[in-house]
Motif scaffolding. Structure first.
Motif, PDB file in Angstrom:
ATOM      1  N   GLN A  99       0.823  -1.209   0.000  1.00 18.74           N
ATOM      2  CA  GLN A  99       0.000   0.000   0.000  1.00 18.74           C
ATOM      3  C   GLN A  99       0.858   1.261   0.000  1.00 18.74           C
ATOM      4  O   GLN A  99       0.371   2.336  -0.343  1.00 18.74           O
ATOM      5  N   ALA A 100       2.116   1.132   0.370  1.00 16.55           N
ATOM      6  CA  ALA A 100       3.034   2.267   0.404  1.00 16.55           C
ATOM      7  C   ALA A 100       3.911   2.334  -0.847  1.00 16.55           C
ATOM      8  O   ALA A 100       4.894   3.056  -0.888  1.00 16.55           O
ATOM      9  N   GLY A 101       3.574   1.602  -1.884  1.00 19.57           N
ATOM     10  CA  GLY A 101       4.387   1.582  -3.092  1.00 19.57           C
ATOM     11  C   GLY A 101       3.519   1.606  -4.320  1.00 19.57           C
ATOM     12  O   GLY A 101       2.299   1.689  -4.215  1.00 19.57           O
ATOM     13  N   PRO A 154       8.394   9.305  -6.798  1.00 21.94           N
ATOM     14  CA  PRO A 154       9.662   8.635  -6.507  1.00 21.94           C
ATOM     15  C   PRO A 154       9.745   8.106  -5.087  1.00 21.94           C
ATOM     16  O   PRO A 154      10.658   7.380  -4.754  1.00 21.94           O
ATOM     17  N   TYR A 155       8.806   8.493  -4.200  1.00 21.01           N
ATOM     18  CA  TYR A 155       8.875   8.051  -2.809  1.00 21.01           C
ATOM     19  C   TYR A 155       7.946   6.874  -2.583  1.00 21.01           C
ATOM     20  O   TYR A 155       6.917   6.753  -3.230  1.00 21.01           O
ATOM     21  N   GLY A 156       8.311   6.034  -1.618  1.00 20.05           N
ATOM     22  CA  GLY A 156       7.459   4.914  -1.256  1.00 20.05           C
ATOM     23  C   GLY A 156       8.252   3.638  -1.050  1.00 20.05           C
ATOM     24  O   GLY A 156       9.478   3.634  -0.988  1.00 20.05           O
ATOM     25  N   LEU A 168      12.065   7.827   1.232  1.00 18.28           N
ATOM     26  CA  LEU A 168      11.267   8.795   1.970  1.00 18.28           C
ATOM     27  C   LEU A 168      11.620  10.217   1.561  1.00 18.28           C
ATOM     28  O   LEU A 168      12.773  10.516   1.260  1.00 18.28           O
ATOM     29  N   ASN A 169      10.641  11.081   1.612  1.00 17.76           N
ATOM     30  CA  ASN A 169      10.837  12.503   1.362  1.00 17.76           C
ATOM     31  C   ASN A 169      11.533  13.096   2.581  1.00 17.76           C
ATOM     32  O   ASN A 169      11.067  12.931   3.702  1.00 17.76           O
ATOM     33  N   ALA A 170      12.634  13.798   2.375  1.00 14.88           N
ATOM     34  CA  ALA A 170      13.400  14.353   3.489  1.00 14.88           C
ATOM     35  C   ALA A 170      12.877  15.704   3.956  1.00 14.88           C
ATOM     36  O   ALA A 170      13.334  16.222   4.960  1.00 14.88           O
ATOM     37  N   PRO A 220       1.952  11.165  -0.965  1.00 11.75           N
ATOM     38  CA  PRO A 220       0.984  10.116  -0.631  1.00 11.75           C
ATOM     39  C   PRO A 220       1.643   8.799  -0.248  1.00 11.75           C
ATOM     40  O   PRO A 220       1.188   8.104   0.655  1.00 11.75           O
ATOM     41  N   LYS A 221       2.738   8.452  -0.918  1.00 16.92           N
ATOM     42  CA  LYS A 221       3.411   7.186  -0.615  1.00 16.92           C
ATOM     43  C   LYS A 221       4.085   7.235   0.755  1.00 16.92           C
ATOM     44  O   LYS A 221       4.038   6.279   1.517  1.00 16.92           O
ATOM     45  N   THR A 222       4.735   8.369   1.070  1.00 17.28           N
ATOM     46  CA  THR A 222       5.357   8.512   2.383  1.00 17.28           C
ATOM     47  C   THR A 222       4.294   8.458   3.463  1.00 17.28           C
ATOM     48  O   THR A 222       4.455   7.805   4.493  1.00 17.28           O
ATOM     49  N   SER A 223       3.175   9.131   3.226  1.00  9.82           N
ATOM     50  CA  SER A 223       2.073   9.091   4.198  1.00  9.82           C
ATOM     51  C   SER A 223       1.573   7.667   4.389  1.00  9.82           C
ATOM     52  O   SER A 223       1.257   7.255   5.505  1.00  9.82           O
TER      53      SER A 223
END
Length: 149
Positions: free
Chosen positions: A81-83, A87-89, A109-111, A118-121
């Motif tokens: 669900q996180a992918g 580019p993040y996830g 992860l977004n730094a 949305p993927k980091t969340s």
């Protein structure tokens, strides 16, 4: 961090995997008065280096690693669900046989905590709040190291 999620049989690939003589990575101690010179030399001669005595607390690195291991231990359906990373996830793929052989999982992860992804969340929805806190604290410390370097 790479976590081996499953054993992969090498079958008959052993003969095609090249062997390499390990080359020591230059180590730069940030408390050394000559650190700047050593960084330049390492970049010119090797391309990268390892930093020690950087000021990032070992307990913070341990906590972040424990939280990441907890994420990777989640059921595959939750991790998916996180992918995929765009580019993040979360991502995973088979690697080899022209190098390491196996299956890797990773999180990008977004730094910047001011920007949401949305993927980091989704990653942080799957894990306790302590993981987000550990990531954010670690990023602050690593940014300080970056400024030193």
């Amino acid at each position: 961090m790479v976590v081996l999620s499953q054993h992969v049989a090498l079958d008959n690939h052993l003969s095609v995997i090249p062997t390499y003589k390990p080359v020591p990575v230059p180590v730069v101690d940030l408390t050394d008065p000559e650190a700047k010179t050593l960084i330049v030399k390492a970049c010119e001669e090797f391309g990268f280096f390892k930093v020690v005595n950087h000021g990032v607390r070992p307990d913070l690195m341990t906590r972040l690693e424990q939280e990441a291991v907890g994420f990777f231990a989640l059921p595959q359906s939750l991790k998916n669900q996180a992918g995929p990373p765009e580019p993040y996830g979360y991502g995973s793929k088979r690697i080899g046989p022209n190098g390491d052989v196996g299956w890797i999982e990773y999180i990008l992860l977004n730094a910047n905590p001011q920007l949401t992804s949305p993927k980091t969340s989704a990653i942080f929805r799957q894990t306790p709040q302590i993981f987000r806190e550990a990531v954010e604290e670690y990023m602050k410390e690593v940014k300080k190291v970056t400024c030193k370097v």
